[in-house]
Enzyme design. Structure first.
Site: not given
Ligand code: 3PG
Ligand code: MG
Length: 418
Positions: A60, A225, A375, A399
Site C-alpha cells: 500500500r 466470514k 488486502g 472492503g
Molecule cells: C482496509 O484495510 O480495508 C482499509 O485500510 C480500511 O480500513 P478499515 O476497514 O479499518 O476502515
Molecule cells: Mg478492512
C-alpha cells in the site's frame, strides 16, 4: 463521472502550494519480538513506536508513490495523512505511523518529515517547515475521535483542522473510499479536490467488472466470514457465470448442504441464508469437495485431507483440498474475466497454504483479465512469492473493492464528484 484528476491539479501548477494527500497506508505490521524496525530515515521517530515492529507488506505504500512522486517533482509541499489499524479515537503507540514514515522515505528516496500528532503542535510546525518538494506524514488520523465520528459536527470540526494544512486535496486512499470519515468525506468539501493516480486506476479497472465483463466471468471468494461477503454474493450472483467459494466461509455453505463440519468456523445464523443462496444459484456456486482438517489451529497441528462428507467431529478445516483446487483451476482456466477476494485457507501457515497458492497459480495461468481485491489476498500473492505482474490488477482495497462491486455509492468517490 465529473471527477477532476491529479493531472488537472498539476496543470494548474502546484509549486509552493500545500497539497493534502489522503493515502491508505494501513499496512500489516509484524510484532515479533526481536524484529527490527523497517526504517532508517533520519527523520523517522526515535521514540513512540514499540520495538520489534516490522512492516509485513509495503504494497500500500508503494501504491501511492506515483501520486506522491508527481507532486514532489512539481514542487508541492506534500502533506500526507492516513489511518493505520483501528485505534479508538485516541493515541495508541502500537498503531503509530512512525515506521511507515521511515519506509515511505526509503521508497521516495528522500526523508519524510513525521509529525507525532495529527493536527496538534507537531503537525502545525512540521507542515509550516516544509520546503517546496518536501513530504510530511501526519500521525494516525484515527488517534482523533472526529475522524470516524457519526456526528457531522464532530467530524466537521476535525475536517476543518485537517483542511487548514492544504491549499488543495488529493484522495489517493482507494482502500478507504467506502468510509464516511472526515479525511475521506468532509475534507474534500472544504478544499479544491482531485482523485489521485491510484484511485483513478482502481475505479477504471473495477468499472470494467461492473460494466460488461468478457465471459465466462468467474469470481473466487474466500476469507472467514459469509456475513462480510453476503451483499457482494447477492450482487454478483445474477452477473457471474461461476462463483467458487473457499476459505473459512465455505463451512457455513457445507453445513447448509446438510454436511457436518466438525469444529470448523461456522456462522450458525447464516446457514439458512446460505441454503437459500444455493437454491437460487442455479448451479453457479462451486463448493469444495475435499478439505484439509487439523487437530488445532496451529502451524504444527496434525492434519489430513478428507472428503467434505467425512469431516471428523473433533477436527477443523483449515484449507481446501487438492481435488477442490483442481476443480477450481479447471473453472478458472475457462474464464475470460476473474475477480478474486479472500484466501482459500490459513495461508500464513505453510501446512494450510496449498489451496490459496493453487488457486492463485490457476488465476495467473488463465488467459483472462484478472483482478485481485483485498488486502489479505494481495498480501497472500506477495507472501507466496507469486509474480504480481501476472495478475491484471491487484487492488489495494478490500472492503472498498467489494462495495464497489456491490454497486454501492462510495462516500469518498461521491465527495470527489463535481
Ligand atoms: C482496509 O484495510 O480495508 C482499509 O485500510 C480500511 O480500513 P478499515 O476497514 O479499518 O476502515
Ligand atoms: Mg478492512
Amino acid at each position: 463521472m465529473s471527477i477532476r484528476t491529479l493531472d488537472d491539479l498539476l496543470a494548474e501548477g502546484v509549486s509552493g502550494r500545500r497539497v493534502l494527500v489522503r493515502a491508505d497506508l494501513n499496512v500489516p505490521l509484524d510484532k515479533q519480538s526481536g524484529a527490527i524496525t523497517d526504517h532508517n530515515s533520519a527523520s523517522a521517530p526515535q521514540g513512540g513506536t514499540p520495538d520489534g515492529v516490522r512492516i509485513a507488506d509495503d504494497g500500500r505504500i508503494r501504491a501511492v508513490l506515483p501520486t506522491l512522486g508527481a507532486l514532489v517533482e512539481a514542487g508541492a509541499k506534500v502533506v500526507v495523512c492516513s489511518h493505520l489499524g483501528r485505534p479508538k479515537g485516541a493515541p495508541d503507540p502500537q498503531f503509530s505511523l512512525g515506521p511507515v514514515a521511515g519506509r515511505l522515505g526509503e521508497l521516495l528516496g528522500a526523508p519524510v518529515h513525521f509529525a507525532t500528532d495529527t493536527v496538534g503542535d507537531s503537525a502545525r510546525s512540521t507542515v509550516a517547515g516544509l520546503a517546496d518538494g518536501q513530504v510530511a506524514l501526519l500521525e494516525n488520523l484515527r488517534f482523533n475521535a472526529g475522524e470516524t465520528s457519526k456526528d457531522e459536527a464532530e467530524r466537521g470540526a476535525f475536517a476543518d483542522q485537517l483542511a487548514a494544512f492544504g491549499d488543495a486535496y488529493v484522495d489517493d486512499a482507494f482502500g478507504a473510499v467506502h468510509r464516511k470519515h472526515a479525511s475521506v468525506y468532509d475534507v474534500p468539501a472544504r478544499l479544491p479536490h482531485v482523485a489521485g493516480r491510484l484511485v483513478l486506476r482502481e475505479v477504471e479497472v473495477l468499472s470494467k467488472l461492473t460494466g460488461d465483463p468478457e465471459r465466462p466471468y468467474v469470481v473466487v471468494l474466500g476469507g472467514s466470514k459469509v456475513s462480510d461477503k453476503l451483499a457482494v454474493i447477492e450482487a454478483l450472483l445474477p452477473t457471474v457465470d461461476r462463483l467458487l467459494i473457499g476459505g473459512g466461509m465455505c463451512f457455513t455453505f457445507l453445513k447448509a448442504q446438510g454436511l457436518e463440519v466438525g469444529t470448523s468456523l461456522l456462522e450458525k445464523d447464516m446457514v439458512e441464508t446460505c441454503r437459500n443462496l444455493l437454491e437460487r444459484a442455479d448451479g453457479k456456486i462451486l463448493l469444495p469437495v475435499d478439505v484439509v482438517v487439523a487437530d488445532a489451529f496451529a502451524p504444527d497441528a496434525a492434519h489430513d485431507t478428507v472428503r467434505v462428507d467425512g469431516i471428523p467431529s473433533h477436527r477443523l478445516g483449515l484449507d481446501i483440498g487438492p481435488e477442490t483446487v483442481a476443480g477450481f483451476a479447471a473453472a478458472l482456466s475457462q474464464a475470460k474475466t476473474i475477480f478474486w477476494n479472500g484466501p482459500m485457507g490459513v495461508f500464513e501457515m505453510a501446512a494450510f497454504a496449498a489451496g490459496t497458492r493453487g488457486v492463485a497459480e490457476a488465476i495467473t495461468k488463465a488467459d483472462a483479465f484478472s483482478v485481485v481485491g483485498g488486502g489479505d489476498s494481495a498480501a497472500a500473492v506477495r507472501a507466496l512469492g507469486l509474480d504480481e505482474s501476472s495478475f491484471g490488477h491487484i487492488s489495494t482495497g478490500g472492503g472498498a473493492s467489494l462495495e464497489y462491486l456491490e454497486g454501492k455509492t462510495l462516500p469518498g468517490i461521491a465527495a470527489l464528484e463535481n
